[in-house]
Design an enzyme around this catalytic site. Structure first.
Site, PDB file in Angstrom:
ATOM      1  N   HIS A 363      47.493  55.991   3.962  1.00  0.00           N
ATOM      2  CA  HIS A 363      48.311  56.970   3.265  1.00  0.00           C
ATOM      3  C   HIS A 363      47.478  57.773   2.271  1.00  0.00           C
ATOM      4  CE1 HIS A 363      52.034  57.751   0.627  1.00  0.00           C
ATOM      5  NE2 HIS A 363      51.710  58.782   1.345  1.00  0.00           N
ATOM      6  N   GLU A 604      45.658  61.017  24.867  1.00  0.00           N
ATOM      7  CA  GLU A 604      44.861  60.198  23.948  1.00  0.00           C
ATOM      8  C   GLU A 604      44.297  58.975  24.652  1.00  0.00           C
ATOM      9  OE1 GLU A 604      46.640  60.110  19.871  1.00  0.00           O
ATOM     10  OE2 GLU A 604      48.480  59.805  20.993  1.00  0.00           O
ATOM     11  N   ASP A 628      41.910  59.466  19.110  1.00  0.00           N
ATOM     12  CA  ASP A 628      42.155  58.277  19.926  1.00  0.00           C
ATOM     13  C   ASP A 628      41.441  58.359  21.263  1.00  0.00           C
ATOM     14  OD1 ASP A 628      43.667  56.363  18.508  1.00  0.00           O
ATOM     15  OD2 ASP A 628      45.363  57.737  18.507  1.00  0.00           O
ATOM     16  N   CYS A 675      44.333  68.463  18.753  1.00  0.00           N
ATOM     17  CA  CYS A 675      44.693  68.271  17.349  1.00  0.00           C
ATOM     18  C   CYS A 675      43.944  67.123  16.685  1.00  0.00           C
ATOM     19  CB  CYS A 675      46.202  68.064  17.216  1.00  0.00           C
ATOM     20  SG  CYS A 675      46.808  66.676  18.171  1.00  0.00           S
TER      21      CYS A 675
HETATM   22  C1  PEP Z   1      44.427  61.758  17.624  1.00  0.00           C
HETATM   23  O1  PEP Z   1      44.466  60.607  18.042  1.00  0.00           O
HETATM   24  O2  PEP Z   1      43.496  62.552  17.848  1.00  0.00           O
HETATM   25  C2  PEP Z   1      45.535  62.274  16.801  1.00  0.00           C
HETATM   26  C3  PEP Z   1      45.585  63.535  16.441  1.00  0.00           C
HETATM   27  O3  PEP Z   1      46.450  61.372  16.388  1.00  0.00           O
HETATM   28  P1  PEP Z   1      46.249  60.392  15.137  1.00  0.00           P
HETATM   29  O4  PEP Z   1      44.926  60.723  14.493  1.00  0.00           O
HETATM   30  O5  PEP Z   1      47.390  60.596  14.229  1.00  0.00           O
HETATM   31  O6  PEP Z   1      46.241  59.060  15.813  1.00  0.00           O
HETATM   32 MG    MG Z   2      46.323  59.483  17.954  1.00  0.00          MG
END
Ligand code: PEP
Ligand code: MG
Length: 773
Positions: A363, A604, A628, A675
């Site tokens: 967080h 992912e 991921d 992302c």
């Molecule tokens: C990712 O896995 O790239 C992603 C954007 O999700 P998070 O980082 O929230 O797991």
């Molecule tokens: Mg992710």
């Protein structure tokens, strides 16, 4: 053997410094092996020589004096070959070198084992025997095991020494690097301020003080306050407890007396220790003694002492809190940073954050990204309690910190911080400009959000939409699942803030390293376990409430997109779509007039890369979660600092997967965005654009840099660069080629700034810089 090993390691672990640790090692290993000599030689990074640091059996006066280069003597040979050496007659070995001052001529046989910590040769552990004999296999195995175990302990003791500004020989300031994982990008140079969780005696650090009288007075106030509490508590319980039961409070009051705890703590304060540290020492001593007692009544008293200790500490901390000195460039350090600790820092004083525990998904890291404060998480080997008041560099790009930096390195980082400041000012002017290459190719730049603070920063920086709204963030700040109404209000705020720009809301992605305190998931392999869509499909009530809230929140706005995390196959998409349609039907039956929003899948998991066409056909858009995807393709935990140098989104296999996703999704006529953090790396963004990604979504901090970069690089050049990079099989070479090519185009200043400005083995840290991971 295991028992002996464990005992030695335990004893060494408890040693107060490196010197004491080494001295225990040589004594205990000599005893355990029944040898005549045991010595430790450590490699001095400055002179690059193996220095005799401790010995039992050789002449102790030669400690610190006898040393050899890696190409000298048997010790040098063990160190350079990184293998044990077992000789019946050491003197007849061609590499034998005789040091008269050690008196080692009396010892015929030699067994040496290298001490290696994370690939770095730290030194050599040697045993010697008078008579000519080969050490047997068991003895060799013992020494090798011992030195492997001790490597970590020595590294830790050394790190602690360097934190205190001590080199191996106990003198000279030494800079040391500690590896963690990136929490929020950026660099900071400042003064460490260690903050503690409320009233936790275990984590109170040692700290020396100048004004003993003032510290004694503080302690006196705390004592008085606790005494008053005890009396008040006792009075309050008059009607609920029998007299003899209330006698416990008298015992407490006695414990606080001069002849007991109170007096002992004062004694330690007089040695120059601050009151909190003195209290920890005294309470721990008492607790240990009580716990060892056989008498059940007395051993119970251990918890009374602990309780009293906590009460006293709470008052001391209150007083300390009021007197905490926040330097101009405060770097907040804690075992586990909490958002409330951040909130305490006066405005304008916070330069960086360091947390021993936690990951990029904690967080506090999310908050730090939203606030644009450089942050390093998971610095597990940092003896954090010792760093208060020392100079610190936080490198949030690389995910590492440097303690006691030398002048050269400090200046390099200060220049980088200044450069970044000027850069972000200069970049403000492009806010209203489109992200368009010189040859007219448009790449919309979106932001990743979670908190409301992200919204403000995203808008300041000219984001064209939200590519990833992490809905787990509002879930994480609560102490129970938010209701449909609560969620609706939060989502509406996001959708409204960006309207008419699109907002991509990801359905709840918990599990793995994203825990909800009120929904604990205990698993041996959390990243391969119950996380993301797996949790919400098993709990349709959570999924339905969330999607209903999203749909209702978009009424009249219609800028919602729904994104499904951790998809590993088409069946999961089918099920999720079914639930979303159900929720849509329900909210419309309830009279809410909303369009069915576009739904997308996150890629992912490697399986999704191979099924990209099938998945793309099921949904409206694809978004790659490269954080991921990199972790699963390379089998490298994204939050484990021990393997962070293997975690690389420019690995050729990752690039191959990323290209397949675009090609596959486009073949099905679906747009693709990305992302993960990679999208916010200006150099990587050039490659992603060349691959065909339709939009990039990143943290707001990096958005202006990516925009600046893409506005300089024509798509045709980016494509040439991608082709070159794709022909390389080695990740390191890919990094070099990318950096070199962009700097040839005059674009160095935007490439991962820390990498460009500071060479890890350059004049700053140098080869001698101790690295702790
Ligand atoms: C990712 O896995 O790239 C992603 C954007 O999700 P998070 O980082 O929230 O797991
Ligand atoms: Mg992710």
């Amino acid at each position: 053997m295991l028992g002996t090993l464990r005992k030695i390691v335990q004893e060494v672990n408890a040693a107060k410094d490196l010197k004491a640790a080494l001295s225990i090692i040589v004594q205990r290993v000599r005893e355990a092996m029944g040898s005549h000599v045991c010595s430790v030689y450590l490699l001095d990074p400055e002179t690059e020589r193996f220095v005799l640091m401790a010995t039992e059996g050789l002449n102790k006066r030669s400690i610190g004096k006898v040393s050899m280069a890696p190409n000298e003597g048997l010790v040098g040979l063990v160190g350079t070959r990184e293998e044990p050496l077992n000789l019946e007659d050491a003197a007849s070995h061609p590499r034998f070198r005789y040091f008269a001052e050690t008196g080692e001529e009396r010892y015929a046989s030699f067994l040496g084992a290298p001490i290696i910590h994370h690939r770095r040769v730290m030194g050599v552990l040697v045993v010697q025997q008078k008579e000519r004999r080969q050490f047997d296999e068991g003895e060799e195995a013992f020494l090798v095991t011992m030195s492997a175990q001790l490597a970590g302990v020595i590294a830790h003791a050394e790190a602690t020494g360097s934190i205190r500004g001590l080199g191996r020989q106990g003198k000279g300031i030494q800079e040391a690097r500690f590896i963690g994982v990136p929490g929020a990008p950026g660099a900071a140079v400042g003064t460490a301020l260690v903050v503690l969780p409320p009233a936790d005696l275990e984590v109170v650090p040692d700290k020396t003080i100048d004004n003993v009288e003032a510290e004694l007075a503080l302690f006196e106030q705390a004592l008085e306050a606790v005494r008053a509490d005890m009396r008040a508590l006792s009075d309050r319980l008059v009607n609920q407890m029998r007299r003899e039961e209330r006698a416990l409070f008298d015992v407490y009051l006695m414990m606080l007396d001069d002849s007991a705890l109170g007096g002992e703590v004062r004694k330690v304060i007089r040695t120059g220790q601050w009151a909190q540290g003195a209290l920890r020492q005294v309470v721990n001593d008492h607790v240990k003694r009580f716990e060892l007692m056989d008498d059940a009544y007395l051993s119970e008293r251990a918890s009374d002492v602990k309780d009293l200790g906590r009460r006293l500490l709470a008052y001391l901390q209150q007083a300390h809190q009021q007197t905490l000195v926040y330097h101009d460039n405060t770097i907040l350090v804690s075992e586990e940073l909490s958002p409330s600790m951040l909130a305490e820092v006066p405005e304008g004083k916070l330069a960086g954050l360091v947390s021993v525990l936690g990951s990029g998904n904690s967080h506090v890291a999310i908050l730090a990204r939203a606030m644009g404060v450089p942050t390093v998480m998971g610095v597990v080997d940092l003896p954090y309690s010792k760093v208060d008041g020392i100079q610190l560099i936080v490198d949030g790009y690389r995910g590492e910190i440097i303690t006691n930096p030398g002048d050269v390195l400090r200046e390099q980082y200060c220049a980088l911080v200044e450069q970044e400041r000027q850069l972000s000012q200069g970049l403000d002017v492009q806010r209203g400009l489109p992200c368009e290459t010189p040859d007219g190719h448009r790449v919309p730049l979106w932001v990743n959000t979670g908190l409301l603070a992200d919204v403000v920063r995203a808008q300041e920086r000219g984001a064209e939409g939200v590519g990833l709204y992490r809905t787990e963030v509002p879930f994480m700040v609560k102490d129970r699942f938010p209701s449909e109404k609560e969620q609706l209000a939060i989502y509406r705020e996001q959708l409204q803030a960006f309207h008419p720009l699109p907002v991509t809301m990801r359905t709840l992605d918990v599990g793995g390293d994203k825990p909800l305190s009120y929904f604990p998931i205990k698993e041996a392999n959390p990243f391969l376990g119950w996380r993301g869509i797996r949790v919400t499909l098993d709990h349709p009530e959570i999924f339905l409430v969330q999607t209903r809230a999203m749909l209702k929140a978009s009424e009249g706005l219609n800028n919602l997109r729904i994104l499904l995390p951790m998809i590993s196959g088409t069946h999961e998409v089918d099920e999720a779509l079914h639930l979303i349609h159900r929720a849509w039907g329900e909210v419309r039956d309830e009279g809410t007039d909303v369009e069915m929003p576009p739904v997308g899948v996150m890629v992912e998991i490697p399986a999704a890369v191979y099924q990209i066409r099938e998945l793309a056909r099921q949904v409206d858009f694809i978004s790659v979660g490269s954080n991921d995807l990199t972790q699963y393709l390379l089998a490298v935990d994204r939050n484990n600092p021990r393997v962070s140098d293997l975690y690389d989104y420019l690995h050729p296999a990752v690039l191959e997967a990323l290209q397949r996703v675009v090609t596959g999704a486009h073949a099905e006529g679906r747009p693709v965005s990305i992302c993960g953090e990679m999208a916010g790396d200006p150099a990587a963004a050039v490659l992603l654009m060349a691959m065909g990604y339709d939009s990039l979504s990143m943290n707001a901090t990096n958005l202006p840099k990516v925009k600046w970069m893409l506005r300089q690089v024509p798509l045709s050049t980016a494509r040439e660069l991608l082709a070159r990079v794709r022909s390389i099989d080695n990740p390191q070479v890919i990094h070099s080629v990318l950096q070199l090519s962009l700097s040839k185009l005059g674009l160095t200043r935007m490439i991962n700034p820390a990498a460009a400005a500071i060479q890890p083995d350059g004049p700053g840290p140098g080869p001698g810089l101790g690295v702790h991971r």
